[in-house]
Scaffold this active site. Structure first.
Site, mmCIF file in Angstrom:
data_model
loop_
_atom_site.group_PDB
_atom_site.id
_atom_site.type_symbol
_atom_site.label_atom_id
_atom_site.label_comp_id
_atom_site.label_asym_id
_atom_site.label_seq_id
_atom_site.Cartn_x
_atom_site.Cartn_y
_atom_site.Cartn_z
ATOM 1 N N TYR A 1 -3.693 -7.729 47.154
ATOM 2 C CA TYR A 1 -4.628 -8.401 48.059
ATOM 3 C C TYR A 1 -3.881 -9.435 48.897
ATOM 4 O O TYR A 1 -4.045 -9.503 50.129
ATOM 5 C CB TYR A 1 -5.724 -9.067 47.237
ATOM 6 C CG TYR A 1 -6.757 -9.822 48.045
ATOM 7 C CD1 TYR A 1 -7.820 -9.156 48.647
ATOM 8 C CD2 TYR A 1 -6.686 -11.213 48.187
ATOM 9 C CE1 TYR A 1 -8.785 -9.846 49.378
ATOM 10 C CE2 TYR A 1 -7.642 -11.909 48.924
ATOM 11 C CZ TYR A 1 -8.690 -11.218 49.510
ATOM 12 O OH TYR A 1 -9.638 -11.906 50.238
ATOM 13 N N SER B 1 -7.212 -14.739 54.523
ATOM 14 C CA SER B 1 -7.552 -15.428 53.286
ATOM 15 C C SER B 1 -6.532 -16.537 53.076
ATOM 16 O O SER B 1 -5.453 -16.522 53.684
ATOM 17 C CB SER B 1 -7.492 -14.442 52.113
ATOM 18 O OG SER B 1 -7.493 -15.110 50.862
#
Length: 253
Positions: free
Chosen positions: A156, A143
């Site tokens: 995350y 990401s």
């Protein structure tokens, strides 16, 4: 160089969003597809979308990629159905946006497990299957949070940063086995997960559009070409990289 006929590919989290878009690209290139997802209904719809004339029927498996036993059962089913494994695309993951002080330890552990441990467990289980085939391709989904901080995504972001380092470690460990391990780093892609993010962060849409040189949010199919490249023979001398697919977001001030 991007013909995947005769190759068996497993895509975790492959029943929707970017996972399904990438799986579709592999199917178009001739790969035999297995996907993993937790929803039987979404799995069935994905299998129908991935079917190609003349190709083996895709298989969808309900599994938990954070559970070692479930991972072993999933890989065994792929081998039973298709005889082996050549390509692994680790896309399973989740997010829950809160300020750091508001996460419980259980929530932290769940997000680390979902986004990082799962990639390790499935890659570890896939390794001997790829060695038996003379090599393989592993693509992990990171990401932009692998490289940027976010006030409401601490676990995350930590997990996705770990995905990049895991990718490099596996790449160096398994290069001698002709296994290339790379990561894709999606930018702001319009998916169910980011719809929720826009609901939770009031000015997110405006900030993304103002910083992204391409002037738009990404679409799941924007990941397709990069995924196909890293899963194919075109990338046989490419390993250990993290490739942003972000419309220029990460290079914009």
């Amino acid at each position: 160089m991007m013909n995947l006929e005769g190759k068996v590919a497993l895509v975790t989290g492959g029943n929707g969003g970017i996972g399904l878009a990438m799986a579709s690209a592999l199917a178009d290139a001739g790969a035999t597809l297995a996907i993993v997802g937790r929803s039987p209904d979404k799995n069935a719809a994905a299998v129908a979308a991935l079917a190609r004339p003349g190709a083996p029927e895709p298989v969808a498996i309900v599994g938990d990629m954070t559970d070692e036993e479930s991972v072993a059962e999933t890989l065994a089913e792929v081998v039973r159905r298709f005889g082996g494994l050549d390509i692994l695309l680790n896309n399973a993951g989740s997010n829950d946006r809160k300020l750091p002080q508001d996460y419980s330890l259980a929530e932290w552990n769940r997000l680390i497990s979902s986004n990082l441990t799962s990639a390790f467990l499935v890659s570890q289980a896939a390794y001997p299957l790829m060695v038996a085939r003379g090599g393989g391709k592993i693509v992990n989904i990171g990401s932009l949070m692998s490289v940027f901080g976010s006030p409401k995504s601490a676990p995350y972001a930590a997990a996705k940063g770990g995905v990049v380092q895991l990718t490099k470690s596996l790449a160096t460990a398994w290069a001698g086995d002709n296994i290339q391990v790379n990561a894709l780093l999606p930018g702001w892609i319009d998916t169910d997960m980011t719809v929720m993010a826009r609901e939770q962060v009031s000015d997110l849409n405006e900030r993304v559009l103002s910083r992204t040189p391409a002037g738009r949010w990404g679409r799941p199919e924007d990941l397709a070409g990069a995924a196909l490249f890293l899963c194919s023979g075109a990338s046989d001398f490419v390993t250990g990289i993290g490739l942003p697919v972000d419309g220029g977001y990460s290079c914009s001030a």
